[in-house]
Design an enzyme around this catalytic site. Structure first.
Site, PDB file in Angstrom:
ATOM      1  N   ILE A 230     -48.417 -68.015  24.251  1.00 37.17           N
ATOM      2  CA  ILE A 230     -47.932 -68.060  22.859  1.00 37.17           C
ATOM      3  C   ILE A 230     -48.491 -66.868  22.085  1.00 37.17           C
ATOM      4  O   ILE A 230     -47.770 -66.190  21.348  1.00 37.17           O
ATOM      5  CB  ILE A 230     -48.348 -69.382  22.181  1.00 37.17           C
ATOM      6  CG1 ILE A 230     -47.676 -70.579  22.861  1.00 37.17           C
ATOM      7  CG2 ILE A 230     -47.979 -69.361  20.697  1.00 37.17           C
ATOM      8  CD1 ILE A 230     -48.185 -71.929  22.368  1.00 37.17           C
ATOM      9  N   GLN A 233     -46.690 -63.663  23.012  1.00 36.81           N
ATOM     10  CA  GLN A 233     -45.352 -63.619  22.431  1.00 36.81           C
ATOM     11  C   GLN A 233     -45.423 -63.342  20.930  1.00 36.81           C
ATOM     12  O   GLN A 233     -44.610 -62.596  20.383  1.00 36.81           O
ATOM     13  CB  GLN A 233     -44.613 -64.932  22.690  1.00 36.81           C
ATOM     14  CG  GLN A 233     -43.310 -65.108  21.933  1.00 36.81           C
ATOM     15  CD  GLN A 233     -42.265 -64.057  22.275  1.00 36.81           C
ATOM     16  OE1 GLN A 233     -42.266 -63.508  23.371  1.00 36.81           O
ATOM     17  NE2 GLN A 233     -41.380 -63.767  21.331  1.00 36.81           N
ATOM     18  N   GLU A 234     -46.401 -63.934  20.272  1.00 37.84           N
ATOM     19  CA  GLU A 234     -46.505 -63.792  18.819  1.00 37.84           C
ATOM     20  C   GLU A 234     -46.960 -62.398  18.402  1.00 37.84           C
ATOM     21  O   GLU A 234     -46.409 -61.817  17.459  1.00 37.84           O
ATOM     22  CB  GLU A 234     -47.482 -64.837  18.263  1.00 37.84           C
ATOM     23  CG  GLU A 234     -46.986 -66.281  18.327  1.00 37.84           C
ATOM     24  CD  GLU A 234     -45.919 -66.573  17.281  1.00 37.84           C
ATOM     25  OE1 GLU A 234     -45.608 -65.687  16.461  1.00 37.84           O
ATOM     26  OE2 GLU A 234     -45.383 -67.699  17.283  1.00 37.84           O
ATOM     27  N   SER A 235     -47.969 -61.842  19.071  1.00 37.69           N
ATOM     28  CA  SER A 235     -48.599 -60.625  18.543  1.00 37.69           C
ATOM     29  C   SER A 235     -48.992 -59.610  19.608  1.00 37.69           C
ATOM     30  O   SER A 235     -49.625 -58.605  19.276  1.00 37.69           O
ATOM     31  CB  SER A 235     -49.859 -61.014  17.771  1.00 37.69           C
ATOM     32  OG  SER A 235     -50.857 -61.496  18.671  1.00 37.69           O
ATOM     33  N   TYR A 350     -37.737 -66.866  22.214  1.00 36.84           N
ATOM     34  CA  TYR A 350     -39.142 -67.266  22.069  1.00 36.84           C
ATOM     35  C   TYR A 350     -39.584 -68.190  23.198  1.00 36.84           C
ATOM     36  O   TYR A 350     -40.564 -67.938  23.897  1.00 36.84           O
ATOM     37  CB  TYR A 350     -39.301 -67.968  20.719  1.00 36.84           C
ATOM     38  CG  TYR A 350     -40.713 -68.324  20.342  1.00 36.84           C
ATOM     39  CD1 TYR A 350     -41.555 -67.388  19.747  1.00 36.84           C
ATOM     40  CD2 TYR A 350     -41.202 -69.622  20.531  1.00 36.84           C
ATOM     41  CE1 TYR A 350     -42.850 -67.718  19.373  1.00 36.84           C
ATOM     42  CE2 TYR A 350     -42.492 -69.958  20.156  1.00 36.84           C
ATOM     43  CZ  TYR A 350     -43.315 -69.003  19.582  1.00 36.84           C
ATOM     44  OH  TYR A 350     -44.599 -69.338  19.205  1.00 36.84           O
TER      45      TYR A 350
END
Length: 370
Positions: A230, A233-235, A350
């Site tokens: 996660i 994927q986010e940053s 996502y």
């Protein structure tokens, strides 16, 4: 060997007559029940009914199943799980080291059937019978980087279990379920040339944050690999990341979510990981009635879109006469409507990317052993 089971209601011979044909996934070739009962042949179908359990054996590979030591997931596994659900029986899913062993289990009656990419010649050499696990839908698997030579192998061609299974698979093709499962488990969702860059990022940044992921995951009884996926994927595991919409930090929390999760500094990587894990755990709790691994996918979509948006989609799915608690239906809704809704397109990307990152992190020794 590894095994897993999912629960189902008791199914007995006396109750079979009262259940609808659709619920049992019978094909038009299924023998009448009186002839099944009268037959002296030992069918795997009878074993499944009497034990209320479908035993399936498979080799772990990208098309069949990914074994993350907690929950199975994968194109083949999901298809088999849906078949067991249609029969209203428990699934006992076992993995073995090679196709030869899987075929041997079927021959010896240790498994109801095998899911395998073994050659037709090797299957026939053991006097076993098989059919395509895609009902001939090879294009959907090929374009998603999956092995189209996937078969379900049975001990006998005249076993009613083989008939019900082939009927179920072909109905899954006709309904589009099979194609949607292949789309979700797309092996090409991340281009091959991108993996080199991803691997460099993970090699450089994972050692810095791995301990925080592990400690926080233990606190909330989560998989640290999933939290790391996660975060990537986010940053890309960059704690100073900021989006045009104002979300920021390694886990890209909104200001309101950060405050609700007790995060005072969103750019502090430790706080961000803790806040992201707490929020993800909260999303999981909203779907307690949905079994794993599907609960993870629901929670990820809610983490991305917000639980309110997921609830609205579930209502729309229910209004279409479909089960809103089946992941394939939620994914199909997002995927089918992504052209008209950018949020849906983002959610599809996502969840599929996080699944890919999760599998990569779990299967790359230098990341696991950092």
């Amino acid at each position: 060997m590894h095994s897993s089971s999912t629960s189902g209601s008791r199914l007995c011979l006396n109750s079979l007559k009262s259940l609808p044909i659709k619920a049992l996934a019978f094909s038009t070739l299924l023998l009448p029940f009186h002839s099944i009962n009268a037959s002296k042949t030992a069918y795997q179908f009878d074993n499944v009914v009497n034990s209320n359990t479908l035993v399936v054996v498979s080799v772990v590979n990208p098309t069949t199943v990914f074994d993350d030591s907690e929950h199975f997931h994968g194109f083949g596994y999901d298809l088999v799980r849906n078949y067991a659900d249609s029969l209203n029986v428990k699934l006992e899913f076992k993995t073995v080291d090679d196709n030869a062993t899987a075929l041997k289990w079927v021959k010896q009656g240790k498994a109801s059937f095998a899911m395998t990419t073994a050659s037709i010649q090797s299957i026939e050499a053991k006097s076993l019978t098989s059919f395509s696990a895609t009902c001939g839908e090879t294009a959907a698997l090929q374009k998603n980087g999956l092995n189209a030579n996937l078969n379900w192998v049975f001990k006998a061609a005249n076993d009613p279990l083989s008939d019900t299974a082939s009927g179920f698979v072909c109905r899954s093709k006709q309904s589009g379920t099979l194609q949607q499962l292949a789309s979700f488990y797309n092996r090409n969702v991340i281009k091959q040339e991108s993996w080199d860059s991803i691997q460099r990022d993970l090699n450089n940044r994972m050692p810095i944050y791995k301990a925080s992921f592990q400690r926080t995951a233990q606190l909330y009884d989560l998989d640290w690999h999933l939290l790391a996926a996660i975060g990537y994927q986010e940053s890309y595991l960059k704690p100073n990341s900021v989006s045009p919409t104002g979300v920021r930090g390694l886990m890209m929390l909104t200001n309101s979510t950060a405050k609700a999760m007790g995060v005072s500094n969103r750019t502090d990587p430790v706080q961000s990981i803790q806040g992201g894990a707490k929020y993800y755990d909260l999303m999981l709790s909203r779907y307690d009635d949905i079994p794993f691994p599907d609960r993870n996918w629901y929670a990820l979509v809610a983490y991305n879109m917000g639980p309110g948006a997921v609830n609205q989609i579930r209502k729309s799915i229910k209004s279409q006469g479909k089960d809103p608690d089946q992941w394939v239906n939620l994914y199909a809704y997002l995927d089918s409507n992504k052209a008209r809704n950018g949020r849906y397109r983002q959610a599809v990307q996502y969840v599929t990317r996080i699944r890919a990152y999760l599998e990569h992190i779990k299967t790359t020794p230098q990341l696991v052993n950092i």
